[in-house]
Design a protein around this motif. Structure first.
Motif, PDB file in Angstrom:
ATOM      1  N   ASP A 126     -70.343 -45.889  49.878  1.00 18.15           N
ATOM      2  CA  ASP A 126     -71.190 -46.509  50.903  1.00 18.15           C
ATOM      3  C   ASP A 126     -70.468 -46.659  52.231  1.00 18.15           C
ATOM      4  OD1 ASP A 126     -73.392 -46.901  49.129  1.00 18.15           O
ATOM      5  OD2 ASP A 126     -72.342 -48.623  48.273  1.00 18.15           O
ATOM      6  N   GLN A 213     -76.539 -51.087  51.770  1.00 21.21           N
ATOM      7  CA  GLN A 213     -77.751 -50.386  51.347  1.00 21.21           C
ATOM      8  C   GLN A 213     -78.322 -49.545  52.492  1.00 21.21           C
ATOM      9  OE1 GLN A 213     -78.965 -50.001  48.492  1.00 21.21           O
ATOM     10  NE2 GLN A 213     -78.571 -51.761  47.153  1.00 21.21           N
ATOM     11  N   ARG A 216     -76.330 -46.447  52.744  1.00 23.18           N
ATOM     12  CA  ARG A 216     -76.692 -45.550  51.649  1.00 23.18           C
ATOM     13  C   ARG A 216     -77.993 -44.817  51.964  1.00 23.18           C
ATOM     14  NH1 ARG A 216     -76.494 -48.020  45.607  1.00 23.18           N
ATOM     15  NH2 ARG A 216     -74.339 -48.354  46.315  1.00 23.18           N
TER      16      ARG A 216
END
Length: 708
Positions: A126, A213, A216
């Motif tokens: 990430d 996130q 990602r």
């Protein structure tokens, strides 16, 4: 310890965090080979099933993160079908995707280098933290390939298609500051602070200060550029590409194609591109060069192990070559005495060094402090008063056997008993030069190529009496100067010039048959040479050409003689020396607008009486130029001038600029096919002794073998 393998381990940290440590046992560096990929798959599966893991740090126990995929495994994978090769890539992509989709944040602590597959692994995490002196990149294009484990897909979405194209098409590693600026890494850690910084980044992701996130999702989202914008980018990036190298154009097309596709489809496009490129002759040749370079490095390392170090060197002759040798030695921290017989000559050498240094400083490639250090390491001198401390002498005086023998004998009595003497001759027999020495075992050839700072090759020529200790010291010195040494047995022309001059013999024969020298240059440059033979002759110097050609004719009269005077010889007789005095096949100068020009000279056009009705085709030109070069390369190998096909081909690549995408003369023969080459030689047999098939080719045809 949660998992222990041969290449990596999983270790528990605090608060549910885990560290995946890359550390290939028994290896100096981490390379993504099949064992590491298998173990990575097993480790990631364990992490995916674990219920108490909160975050993952990926680090390396080596001095570099991962230097790339294990290229030595490629040949085995390339033997598979297209479908099997593509599936191998997709399987590894799946491991990276599983790492990317773990239900907790992942941070790569990238130390030193993360290249190729190593950088692709980091991209699957990430977040990435890179140490200040680290570099990351995708160098696959230099092997004629493209990234195959998701590198172009993730990178183009992270830093933009334009930047990703620049990274992937050049293959150059990117320094930490630029990687951070463009978004390829998320933090740059000060030296000695990588682990602490990476753990802090992981903690920030865990508490929500960093939205891992979102990172990602960014790597997996389609690019928002329009089709027209991508088409414009593709056009701008591919306009000036060399068509002899298919990888850059295919990489550009692939990235622009997958930019707007869903993530899984984009990965498929990348894998299929890799498979297509793996089938090209260029990839085969460039991979071959990689392996050949490893052969040279291994041989050099073996010589260095038995070599006495060179702590003080000297060069005799302060001309362009002598000054270049002095510069190169001082640049790499080995002090140099630069001797000549008068102040004017010494001034020329010093001026050569100063110009080389100034150019580096102006380009920003060297600091003023480094320039001063290099200058201080070169001591011009008119006498031998300091030579008692010299470990190795490079003789670089005029290319005259009598003068060289006199100078060598003179200096031999003034250096230490264990000092090594070398000659920078390009043509004169090392064994014959040794005849006047008291310690011939401590003498060998050390042939630098001009210009010394730019040309990587040094031929280390073993005379009949040269000892292993002498060769070892010369090899070690060349290596310490940043050069690529190849040990060559003594013969006329040694390795590179022995192979080069048959090529020029073919050129002279084409000129006599009325083929325009400008056309020959154009055809051979299109074939892949950096310059055609007429232009190359001017760069070398037509006086040097004539002298070396005479040596080759004397050494191999049965095949290297000429039918009457050559055009090069006639130009030399008319005082056309090439670029040395501005006139040769071409004349060189500066026009009224201050622009440099190169145009054919009137005399060269007269001497090269073009036959307008000639039926010589472009392929005939290629064959008649390349057959003599290739057959002589085979003879050099079979005569034991060097030990391996790798050394023959690397000598031509490093010393002549042989087209890299063709891999060298012997790789070229393997690509063309020995049977097809034999047919071509037979078709041109009328042109003389250089157009006869060597025994080595006949033997390989009979045994259905090849050079590699």
């Amino acid at each position: 310890m949660l998992y222990t393998g041969k290449t990596l381990s999983l270790q528990a940290l605090s608060n549910g965090q885990v560290e995946l440590v890359l550390d290939a046992q028994g290896a100096a560096v981490n390379a993504l080979n099949s064992v590491m990929v298998t173990e990575l798959r097993e480790a990631v599966q364990l992490l995916a099933q674990a219920s108490n893991v909160t975050g993952l740090l990926v680090s390396s126990a080596k001095s570099a993160f991962v230097v790339g995929a294990d290229v030595t495994e490629f040949q085995g994978f390339f033997a598979h079908s297209d479908a099997e090769l593509t599936q191998w890539l997709l399987d590894t992509q799946a491991v990276f995707s599983q790492l990317e989709n773990l239900p907790f944040p992942t941070v790569a602590a990238v130390n030193g280098l993360a290249l190729g597959g190593g950088f692709e692994l980091a991209l699957a995490c990430d977040l990435r933290v890179l140490n200040a002196k680290g570099k990351v990149g995708l160098p696959e294009v230099t092997l004629g390939l493209c990234p195959g484990w998701g590198g172009t897909v993730r990178l183009s979405r992270l830093i933009g298609v334009d930047n990703a194209l620049a990274w992937a098409l050049t293959g150059k590693p990117t320094a930490a500051a630029k990687a951070l600026e463009q978004g390829a890494v998320d933090r740059v850690a000060a030296e000695g602070q990588l682990r602490e910084t990476a753990l802090a980044v992981l903690q920030a992701a865990l508490v929500g200060e960093l939205d891992y996130q979102a990172k990602r999702q960014q790597k997996q989202a389609r690019v928002t550029l329009t089709a027209d914008a991508l088409a414009a980018l593709h056009t701008s990036q591919t306009a000036k590409l060399d068509k002899n190298y298919p990888a850059p154009a295919q990489i550009a097309g692939m990235i622009c194609q997958h930019a707007r596709l869903p993530f899984a489809e984009a990965l498929q496009v990348e894998a299929e591109c890799f498979t297509r490129l793996a089938r090209t002759d260029a990839a085969s040749s460039l991979l071959g060069l990689f392996f050949n370079d490893q052969v040279l490095k291994k041989k050099t390392k073996a010589w260095r192990k038995q070599a006495a170090p060179v702590k003080q060197s000297a060069v005799l002759g302060a001309g362009i070559m002598g000054g270049g040798v002095a510069y190169q030695s001082a640049l790499f921290g080995i002090p140099m005495l630069m001797k000549d017989i008068n102040e004017a000559a010494l001034n020329l050498g010093s001026t050569t060094i100063q110009k080389l240094l100034d150019r580096q400083v102006q380009k920003g490639a060297m600091s003023a402090e480094k320039e001063a250090a290099v200058l201080a390491a070169v001591k011009p001198t008119l006498d031998y008063s300091d030579f008692a401390s010299v470990d190795l002498v490079v003789e670089a005086v005029v290319e005259n056997p009598a003068i060289k023998q006199r100078v060598l004998a003179e200096v031999e009595g003034l250096v230490a008993a264990d000092a090594v003497l070398t000659s920078n001759t390009s043509t004169i027999s090392i064994s014959s030069l040794a005849e006047g020495l008291a310690r011939p075992a401590q003498f060998c050839g050390m042939h630098f190529f001009n210009p010394v700072p730019q040309m990587p090759l040094v031929e280390i020529i073993r005379g009949k009496l040269s000892s292993d200790a002498t060769i070892a010291r010369a090899v070690a010195y060349a290596d310490a100067m940043g050069k690529s040494p190849i040990v060559v047995n003594d013969c006329p022309g040694f390795l590179v010039n022995r192979i080069l001059f048959p090529y020029f013999n073919g050129f002279n024969r084409l000129l006599k048959d009325g083929v325009d020298f400008q056309r020959i240059d154009q055809v051979m440059e299109k074939f892949g040479w950096p310059m055609g033979p007429a232009y190359l002759a001017d760069v070398v110097g037509l006086d040097t050409m004539v002298h070396a050609d005479e040596v080759m004719q004397a050494g191999f009269p049965e095949r290297m003689g000429h039918d009457g005077e050559t055009v090069i010889g006639a130009l030399r007789a008319a005082d056309c020396l090439g670029q040395k005095n501005g006139k040769g096949f071409y004349e060189y100068g500066v026009d009224e607008q201050g622009k440099r020009f190169k145009r054919p000279t009137a005399l060269a056009k007269i001497l090269n009486a073009v036959n307008a009705d000639s039926d010589v085709t472009d392929q005939d030109i290629i064959d008649r130029m390349m057959i003599p070069l290739c057959t002589e390369a085979v003879r050099c190998l079979d005569d034991g001038i060097v030990d391996t096909a790798a050394e023959v081909d690397m000598g031509l690549i490093l010393g002549l600029g042989f087209p890299r995408f063709r891999g060298g003369a012997l790789r070229y023969l393997d690509t063309v096919g020995l049977a097809a080459f034999a047919d071509s030689v037979s078709a041109h047999a009328v042109h003389g002794g250089l157009y006869t098939l060597p025994a080595g080719v006949k033997a390989r045809l009979a045994s259905a073998s090849s050079f590699y």
